[in-house]
Write a protein that holds these residues in place. Structure first.
Motif, short mmCIF file in Angstrom:
data_model
loop_
_atom_site.label_atom_id
_atom_site.label_comp_id
_atom_site.label_asym_id
_atom_site.label_seq_id
_atom_site.Cartn_x
_atom_site.Cartn_y
_atom_site.Cartn_z
N LYS A 1 -53.24 26.12 -83.85
CA LYS A 1 -54.04 25.05 -84.46
C LYS A 1 -53.73 24.82 -85.94
CE LYS A 1 -56.47 24.68 -80.62
NZ LYS A 1 -56.08 23.71 -79.61
N ALA B 1 -52.12 21.15 -78.51
CA ALA B 1 -52.84 21.23 -77.25
C ALA B 1 -52.10 22.12 -76.25
CB ALA B 1 -53.04 19.84 -76.66
N ASP C 1 -50.02 15.03 -81.34
CA ASP C 1 -51.43 15.38 -81.37
C ASP C 1 -52.23 14.11 -81.67
OD1 ASP C 1 -53.68 17.02 -81.27
OD2 ASP C 1 -53.62 17.45 -83.41
#
Ligand SMILES: CC(=O)N[C@@H]([C@@H](O)[C@H](O)[C@H](O)CO)[C@@H](O)CC(=O)C(=O)O
Length: 319
Positions: A154, A149, A178
């Motif tokens: 990712k 985040a 996460d």
């Protein structure tokens, strides 16, 4: 901060505290010794994670990061079990310099986030970066700090884990910050030989992560909820799940009303410990007076403040 499950070896500590970096106009190194004592004596936390998100590591200069790391290692000697230094940086060279420095000063491990400006776009490139950093401290346990985040990277942790020890022999585990519990569960599932540590970094989901196989926790709230979280861990170990759930919901849901940002953490820690943690550095903003007054009232109602009057205390974080 990092807490350890009772009965688990310290190789895989369960709770690590993400320490804040005390500041006035500059970093307030003078209170770090007092901070160590507070964590050990009042919170039962003996593992710390330095210069991470909560410590504003990426907002500090390299020389400040070195000095903060030195201070924690020195002041923590014979008091703390583990001091893990976050050495991630946008520049590989700086990251290597910090890794080498962590080894020289006698830290117990290093952690690295993915570089987040010019980004590694796939797992192999990311591993190559991490490998180069780890090689600068070949005797130190290495953790990948997964916090998509904030980094915007990712790449799933589960993907990264596959075959990582062949590339990074010092790889010790993940600091998993996460909420994707599917990814987390797949990491645990992949680790059939149980050689890695999975330190979970979303404090409000810790109980769920424990059920899924977390071996440790690293988070900001253990600054002031270390003792309570240790009680939760103990209840979990004893399979007393309703007590564990009670700790998780009561404290974290309650505290989530206050807010969990770095500014809030510094203000709450100042109130709870009496140690002036100061404001955060720009681009973060210090907590507002309204926040602090509200937090003080809530903490008092929870009997979280060990002193009755805060009037005479140095509440730099709060004004
Ligand atoms: C985004 C963020 O700051 N996450 C925290 C959590 O401890 C977080 O404050 C907590 O779960 C409350 O939301 C940690 O994972 C961060 C952390 O480990 C660090 O300080 O490096």
């Amino acid at each position: 901060m990092c807490l350890a499950l009772p009965g688990k070896s310290l190789q895989q500590p369960l709770v690590k505290n993400k320490v804040v970096t005390p500041m006035r106009k500059e970093i307030n190194f003078s209170v770090i010794g007092q901070y160590v004592d507070y964590l050990v004596k009042e919170q039962g936390v003996k593992n710390v994670f330095v210069n991470g998100t909560t410590g504003e590591g990426l907002s500090l200069s390299i020389s400040e990061r070195r000095r903060v790391a030195e201070e924690w290692v020195t002041k923590g000697r014979n008091k703390l079990d583990q001091v893990v230094i976050h050495v991630g940086a946008l520049s590989l060279k700086e990251s290597q310099e910090l890794a080498q420095h962590a080894a020289e000063i006698g830290a117990d491990g290093i952690a690295v986030i993915a570089p987040f400006f010019l980004k590694p776009w796939n797992k192999d490139v990311l591993i190559n970066f991490l490998k180069e950093v780890a090689a600068a401290a070949p005797a130190l346990p290495f953790y990948y700090y997964h916090i998509p985040a904030l980094t915007g990277i990712k790449i799933r942790a589960e993907e990264l884990l596959d075959g990582i020890q062949d590339k990074i022999p010092t790889f010790q585990g993940l600091k998993f910050s996460d909420t994707d519990l599917l990814d987390f569960g797949q990491c645990v599932d992949q680790n059939r030989q149980r050689q890695f540590a999975f330190l979970f970094g979303v404090d409000e989901q810790l109980l769920s992560a424990l059920v899924m196989g977390a071996t440790g926790a690293v988070g900001s709230t253990y600054n002031y909820l270390g003792k309570k979280t240790n009680q939760m861990l103990e209840a979990f170990e004893q399979k007393d799940f309703s007590v564990a759930l009670n700790y998780q919901s009561h404290f974290l849901i309650y505290f989530s009303c206050l807010g969990f940002g770095v500014s809030q953490t510094k203000a709450i820690m100042t109130l709870v410990s009496g140690i002036p943690m100061g404001p955060p550095r720009l681009p973060l903003q210090k907590a507002s007076r309204e926040f602090t007054d509200n937090a003080e009232a809530k903490l008092k109602s929870l009997n979280f403040l060990s002193f009755t009057s805060l009037k005479d205390r140095n509440l730099e974080a709060c004004s």
